[in-house]
Design a protein around this motif. Structure first.
Motif, PDB file in Angstrom:
ATOM      1  N   LEU A   1      16.521  27.192  26.332  1.00 38.98           N
ATOM      2  CA  LEU A   1      16.037  26.665  27.486  1.00 38.98           C
ATOM      3  C   LEU A   1      17.465  26.161  28.289  1.00 38.98           C
ATOM      4  O   LEU A   1      17.474  26.855  29.446  1.00 38.98           O
ATOM      5  CB  LEU A   1      15.378  25.564  27.650  1.00 38.98           C
ATOM      6  N   ALA A   2      18.389  25.500  27.809  1.00 41.63           N
ATOM      7  CA  ALA A   2      19.635  25.174  28.416  1.00 41.63           C
ATOM      8  C   ALA A   2      20.446  26.439  28.906  1.00 41.63           C
ATOM      9  O   ALA A   2      20.867  26.594  29.991  1.00 41.63           O
ATOM     10  CB  ALA A   2      20.593  24.448  27.802  1.00 41.63           C
ATOM     11  N   ASP A   3      20.477  27.541  28.079  1.00 45.76           N
ATOM     12  CA  ASP A   3      21.092  28.698  28.116  1.00 45.76           C
ATOM     13  C   ASP A   3      20.508  29.521  29.334  1.00 45.76           C
ATOM     14  O   ASP A   3      21.173  30.055  30.177  1.00 45.76           O
ATOM     15  CB  ASP A   3      21.147  29.715  26.903  1.00 45.76           C
TER      16      ASP A   3
ATOM     17  N   ARG B   1      21.087  30.914  35.434  1.00 40.84           N
ATOM     18  CA  ARG B   1      20.470  30.788  36.859  1.00 40.84           C
ATOM     19  C   ARG B   1      21.130  29.923  37.685  1.00 40.84           C
ATOM     20  O   ARG B   1      21.362  30.015  38.885  1.00 40.84           O
ATOM     21  CB  ARG B   1      19.168  30.333  36.922  1.00 40.84           C
ATOM     22  N   ARG B   2      21.716  28.779  36.862  1.00 42.79           N
ATOM     23  CA  ARG B   2      22.559  27.878  38.035  1.00 42.79           C
ATOM     24  C   ARG B   2      23.910  28.500  38.339  1.00 42.79           C
ATOM     25  O   ARG B   2      24.341  28.439  39.421  1.00 42.79           O
ATOM     26  CB  ARG B   2      23.037  26.695  37.026  1.00 42.79           C
ATOM     27  N   ARG B   3      24.305  29.379  37.360  1.00 45.32           N
ATOM     28  CA  ARG B   3      25.737  30.112  37.857  1.00 45.32           C
ATOM     29  C   ARG B   3      25.490  31.148  38.824  1.00 45.32           C
ATOM     30  O   ARG B   3      26.362  31.355  39.671  1.00 45.32           O
ATOM     31  CB  ARG B   3      26.457  30.643  36.612  1.00 45.32           C
TER      32      ARG B   3
ATOM     33  N   TYR C   1      20.172  21.566  37.378  1.00 40.35           N
ATOM     34  CA  TYR C   1      19.338  21.019  36.114  1.00 40.35           C
ATOM     35  C   TYR C   1      19.785  19.838  35.663  1.00 40.35           C
ATOM     36  O   TYR C   1      21.168  19.748  35.449  1.00 40.35           O
ATOM     37  CB  TYR C   1      18.571  21.991  35.209  1.00 40.35           C
ATOM     38  N   GLY C   2      19.037  18.801  34.794  1.00 35.82           N
ATOM     39  CA  GLY C   2      19.586  18.048  34.116  1.00 35.82           C
ATOM     40  C   GLY C   2      18.635  17.912  32.643  1.00 35.82           C
ATOM     41  O   GLY C   2      17.340  18.106  32.952  1.00 35.82           O
ATOM     42  N   MET C   3      19.376  17.631  31.786  1.00 38.07           N
ATOM     43  CA  MET C   3      18.727  17.250  30.425  1.00 38.07           C
ATOM     44  C   MET C   3      19.116  16.173  29.640  1.00 38.07           C
ATOM     45  O   MET C   3      20.266  15.940  29.705  1.00 38.07           O
ATOM     46  CB  MET C   3      18.964  18.621  29.640  1.00 38.07           C
ATOM     47  N   HIS C   4      18.091  15.615  29.018  1.00 37.28           N
ATOM     48  CA  HIS C   4      18.539  14.280  28.067  1.00 37.28           C
ATOM     49  C   HIS C   4      17.693  14.413  26.819  1.00 37.28           C
ATOM     50  O   HIS C   4      16.500  14.404  26.876  1.00 37.28           O
ATOM     51  CB  HIS C   4      18.394  13.128  28.870  1.00 37.28           C
ATOM     52  N   ALA C   5      18.401  14.657  25.673  1.00 38.24           N
ATOM     53  CA  ALA C   5      17.488  14.647  24.542  1.00 38.24           C
ATOM     54  C   ALA C   5      17.491  13.374  23.858  1.00 38.24           C
ATOM     55  O   ALA C   5      18.801  12.651  23.720  1.00 38.24           O
ATOM     56  CB  ALA C   5      18.295  15.715  23.519  1.00 38.24           C
ATOM     57  N   ALA C   6      16.486  12.907  23.204  1.00 33.45           N
ATOM     58  CA  ALA C   6      16.356  11.503  22.504  1.00 33.45           C
ATOM     59  C   ALA C   6      15.576  11.801  21.192  1.00 33.45           C
ATOM     60  O   ALA C   6      14.569  12.794  21.350  1.00 33.45           O
ATOM     61  CB  ALA C   6      15.976  10.556  23.315  1.00 33.45           C
ATOM     62  N   PRO C   7      15.601  11.016  20.502  1.00 33.09           N
ATOM     63  CA  PRO C   7      14.432  10.947  19.385  1.00 33.09           C
ATOM     64  C   PRO C   7      13.249  10.671  19.422  1.00 33.09           C
ATOM     65  O   PRO C   7      12.312  11.183  18.566  1.00 33.09           O
ATOM     66  CB  PRO C   7      15.225  10.181  18.257  1.00 33.09           C
ATOM     67  N   SER C   8      12.847  10.195  20.637  1.00 27.53           N
ATOM     68  CA  SER C   8      11.539   9.640  20.799  1.00 27.53           C
ATOM     69  C   SER C   8      11.109   9.527  22.259  1.00 27.53           C
ATOM     70  O   SER C   8      11.761   9.591  23.268  1.00 27.53           O
ATOM     71  CB  SER C   8      11.349   8.116  20.327  1.00 27.53           C
TER      72      SER C   8
ATOM     73  N   GLN D   1      28.385  22.316  43.217  1.00 26.79           N
ATOM     74  CA  GLN D   1      28.295  23.553  43.940  1.00 26.79           C
ATOM     75  C   GLN D   1      28.335  23.241  45.404  1.00 26.79           C
ATOM     76  O   GLN D   1      28.328  24.300  46.198  1.00 26.79           O
ATOM     77  CB  GLN D   1      26.678  23.842  43.571  1.00 26.79           C
ATOM     78  N   GLY D   2      28.615  21.888  45.683  1.00 25.59           N
ATOM     79  CA  GLY D   2      28.958  21.621  47.177  1.00 25.59           C
ATOM     80  C   GLY D   2      27.756  21.688  48.038  1.00 25.59           C
ATOM     81  O   GLY D   2      27.712  21.862  49.237  1.00 25.59           O
TER      82      GLY D   2
END
Length: 395
Positions: A333-335, A340-342, A348-355, A394-395
């Motif tokens: 998903l990040a790829d 699209r961001r480029r 976007y923002g992502m944060h992965a956690a165990p729970s 991105q300004g």
């Protein structure tokens, strides 16, 4: 407080059958001009999360919704939980009551947690005069839970206004040292973090960069399809597995609720609440394990209903969701989002956690309980930091 002024607008809006419908700008309705936007967030939340206070930050975010809805005395109001804060829209009749509730919450955060809120009340008319708008719709999450979604840029403008030391001054909620304890009836935080059934839990924020509402709607629909193609159906990626839900008994886990409910009370009240909450947890363990039924409450179904009544997918001019998945799914998903961001289509923002972290608003234990979801270790707060960095670049 007249009832019709509360629910004559929001409660009568049609209910969409699916979260994916919020990608259609035409399903939204303008919030009345004389309503007001409640904006509240925990200041320096990133630093608080890095000190391990993510459960406390989440609880204070949810507490805003609980306190305001308690002032509404059971009537429906549109709201959205953002991890370290919340936004709501309220009718003018509620303004003095909500202001007092927010002032009480500011004292609660300070005395109970050593944290500070930034809070404000911004008229919808003011947002419109600045060139933004506030539109809302309702979508069904479960048989017992209907959520609000927002568009028009008004909530983000209200938040930015409150942060402005000069322009936001007339709208900020200032301290009142004489404010009494807030009414936080129904606010609970009694579950351990819920481990992911698929390896990790991801907090995800996606903001489309597009001024044309119809084009933006099309892109949001594409992104929701992309997420489903990678993470699967709602049931596949739901962050709460009922089989993994476990009550907390340790004082460190129950402390956020205890502090929120007793911060402005004396030591005896604090002690009594600490004893009472442990009794409630022990009783809950027994009745859920035995699957007992008491009146309308079937305790054997409580965890399943809790899962169904979570706000793990939301929309307020951006997609907010918490998903259970694998590292490979997150990277895929990040790829896709990065490409699209480029192209300048989104940030976007992502944060992965165990729970996942679950903070609860209980109206009754039968079915009317709502569970605010975030990824552990600061989920939405940390994802927002990444999204903000991308926007600045991105300004």
């Amino acid at each position: 407080m007249a009832g019709q002024s509360f629910d004559g607008f929001y409660a009568q809006l049609p209910v969409l059958a699916s979260f994916r419908d919020v990608a259609n700008v035409d399903v939204f309705h303008a919030v009345p001009d004389d309503w007001c936007i409640v904006v509240a967030d925990v200041m320096h939340s990133t630093e608080a999360v890095q000190r391990g206070l993510y459960r406390e930050v989440n609880l204070l975010g949810a507490a805003v919704i609980v306190a305001v809805l308690n002032e509404a005395r059971g009537f429906e109001l549109p709201s959205i939980f953002g991890g370290d804060g919340a936004s709501l829209c309220i009718p003018p009749t509620l303004l003095p009551h909500v202001r007092r509730a927010l002032q009480s919450l500011k004292l609660t955060a300070r005395h109970g947690f050593g944290l500070e809120y930034r809070m404000g009340l911004v008229p919808v008319a003011e947002v419109r005069s600045a060139g933004f708008d506030v539109h809302v719709c309702r979508f069904r999450t479960s048989d017992h839970f209907i959520q609000a979604a927002f568009t028009g840029g008004g909530l983000a403008h209200a938040e930015a206004l409150i942060k402005d030391p000069v322009a936001g001054a007339p709208y900020r909620v200032e301290d009142d040292p004489g404010a009494g304890p807030p009414n936080l009836t129904g606010l609970e935080c009694r579950w351990h973090d819920v481990p992911s059934s698929r390896g990790e839990t991801v907090a995800l924020l996606i903001k489309v960069i597009e001024k044309n509402p119809q084009v933006a709607s099309k892109r949001y629909a594409e992104i929701l399809g992309l997420i489903e193609s990678i993470y699967g159906t709602e049931r596949d990626c739901h962050p709460v597995d009922p089989a993994a839900m476990r009550f907390a008994l340790r004082g460190s886990k129950l402390a956020p609720e205890i502090h929120a409910q007793t911060a402005l009370r004396d030591r005896t009240a604090k002690l009594l609440y600490a004893v009472w909450i442990r009794m409630q947890v022990l009783i809950g363990m027994v009745v859920m394990r035995l699957g007992l039924r008491y009146g309308p409450i079937h305790w054997g179904d409580y965890k399943r209903i809790a899962r169904d009544n979570t706000d793990f997918r939301k929309f307020d001019d951006m997609i907010r969701c918490v998903l259970a998945g694998t590292e490979a799914q997150r990277l895929a998903l990040a790829d896709a989002l990065e490409s699209r961001r480029r192209r300048g289509e989104l940030v976007y923002g992502m944060h992965a956690a165990p729970s996942a972290v679950m903070t609860c608003m209980i109206r009754d234990y039968a079915c009317h309980h709502v569970h605010f979801i975030d990824a552990s270790n600061g989920g939405y707060t940390m994802a927002a930091r990444q999204l903000k960095s991308q926007r600045e670049s991105q300004g």
